[in-house]
Design a protein around this motif. Sequence first.
Motif, PDB file in Angstrom:
ATOM      1  N   ALA A  86       0.827  -1.199   0.000  1.00 59.50           N
ATOM      2  CA  ALA A  86       0.000   0.000   0.000  1.00 59.50           C
ATOM      3  C   ALA A  86       0.861   1.248   0.000  1.00 59.50           C
ATOM      4  O   ALA A  86       2.066   1.206   0.277  1.00 59.50           O
ATOM      5  CB  ALA A  86      -0.915  -0.006   1.221  1.00 59.50           C
ATOM      6  N   ARG A  87       0.228   2.363  -0.315  1.00 58.89           N
ATOM      7  CA  ARG A  87       0.904   3.654  -0.296  1.00 58.89           C
ATOM      8  C   ARG A  87       0.391   4.554   0.833  1.00 58.89           C
ATOM      9  O   ARG A  87       1.164   5.308   1.417  1.00 58.89           O
ATOM     10  CB  ARG A  87       0.696   4.378  -1.631  1.00 58.89           C
ATOM     11  N   ASP A  88      -0.891   4.451   1.125  1.00 62.27           N
ATOM     12  CA  ASP A  88      -1.498   5.341   2.110  1.00 62.27           C
ATOM     13  C   ASP A  88      -2.448   4.573   3.013  1.00 62.27           C
ATOM     14  O   ASP A  88      -2.774   3.410   2.766  1.00 62.27           O
ATOM     15  CB  ASP A  88      -2.255   6.471   1.401  1.00 62.27           C
ATOM     16  N   MET A  89      -2.896   5.242   4.075  1.00 59.03           N
ATOM     17  CA  MET A  89      -3.841   4.631   4.991  1.00 59.03           C
ATOM     18  C   MET A  89      -4.882   5.650   5.430  1.00 59.03           C
ATOM     19  O   MET A  89      -4.695   6.863   5.281  1.00 59.03           O
ATOM     20  CB  MET A  89      -3.132   4.045   6.212  1.00 59.03           C
ATOM     21  N   ALA A  90      -5.992   5.138   5.942  1.00 64.28           N
ATOM     22  CA  ALA A  90      -7.061   5.976   6.476  1.00 64.28           C
ATOM     23  C   ALA A  90      -7.456   5.439   7.837  1.00 64.28           C
ATOM     24  O   ALA A  90      -7.248   4.262   8.152  1.00 64.28           O
ATOM     25  CB  ALA A  90      -8.269   5.978   5.538  1.00 64.28           C
ATOM     26  N   PHE A 117       3.398   7.559   2.013  1.00 69.06           N
ATOM     27  CA  PHE A 117       4.466   7.261   2.979  1.00 69.06           C
ATOM     28  C   PHE A 117       4.730   5.770   3.151  1.00 69.06           C
ATOM     29  O   PHE A 117       5.866   5.358   3.419  1.00 69.06           O
ATOM     30  CB  PHE A 117       4.132   7.892   4.337  1.00 69.06           C
ATOM     31  N   LEU A 118       3.698   4.935   3.001  1.00 69.63           N
ATOM     32  CA  LEU A 118       3.928   3.500   3.199  1.00 69.63           C
ATOM     33  C   LEU A 118       4.865   2.919   2.152  1.00 69.63           C
ATOM     34  O   LEU A 118       5.574   1.941   2.417  1.00 69.63           O
ATOM     35  CB  LEU A 118       2.598   2.745   3.177  1.00 69.63           C
ATOM     36  N   SER A 119       4.900   3.522   0.976  1.00 71.90           N
ATOM     37  CA  SER A 119       5.775   3.003  -0.077  1.00 71.90           C
ATOM     38  C   SER A 119       7.250   3.148   0.280  1.00 71.90           C
ATOM     39  O   SER A 119       8.087   2.410  -0.235  1.00 71.90           O
ATOM     40  CB  SER A 119       5.485   3.705  -1.406  1.00 71.90           C
ATOM     41  N   VAL A 120       7.562   4.089   1.168  1.00 73.73           N
ATOM     42  CA  VAL A 120       8.963   4.255   1.600  1.00 73.73           C
ATOM     43  C   VAL A 120       9.206   3.647   2.968  1.00 73.73           C
ATOM     44  O   VAL A 120      10.331   3.686   3.474  1.00 73.73           O
ATOM     45  CB  VAL A 120       9.384   5.746   1.600  1.00 73.73           C
TER      46      VAL A 120
END
Length: 254
Positions: A86-90, A117-120
């Motif tokens: 994933a790349r983002d979260m909610a 941010f999750l991608s990094v």
Amino acid sequence: MANHLCPPHEVTPSQRRLDGSFPRHVHKGSPWNRDAILGSPPEGEIDLACKIPGGHGNASQASGRLPCGNGKKHTQSNPGYYDLQARDMAIWHVPNLTPMKEWRNAAILRYHTETGFLSVEGGNLLRLYQQYPVTYGLGSCPKNNGPIVPVVYDYGNAEQTSHYHSPNSRSEIVAGYIQFRVFNHEKAVMALCPGFKATGCNTEYYCVGGGGYYPENARQCGDFTAYDWNGYGTHKDWSASKALLESALLLFYR
């Protein structure tokens, strides 16, 4: 006391898939995959985690559990916690006993990240917490607190986020962010600051997902740590509002 990072109690095991996960989409057309689910820890694991510095260590293991403490219902995640990229979260704050179909509209707060941010950080929360272990004594506040990510509100705002927390906490938080892995003055550790970043070190009163061991007072060992320190839902001194205490946190990936 609803001090758990889990779906509202209306959700029952019969609503899960065979692999233990819930249907990933909360409503038709949703781009978000929900991550947190209910679960029960092995017998004796709850009390043990409150007595040893290492706590559960669940956040950085592919065990399916997020960090948690002494609740009868134990925070768990579906396999997406460690499998999805994933790349983002909610995060949604949903009142307990809310039927699943009403989660979105009933939430008292909804917000998400847009920075990727999750991608990094490895692509999911498991990888993030492997880099920032939720373990007592591994660091100190604020020097070793984890990453801070800005959020965009889908419902609610920064002012409302601050208001739901205890009056004493408001001078130590800045709403409009999510922060991961924070320590307190005693080097106890919380997994997540939902909806804000910490500027102080009394983090047990406003961050969640206790790592298990709290040298100051074992009463703080739990998902909502010391949210009820000056009375349950009294919303005075260091106690959070009843609305916050009686809402579950739902975590989503995208």
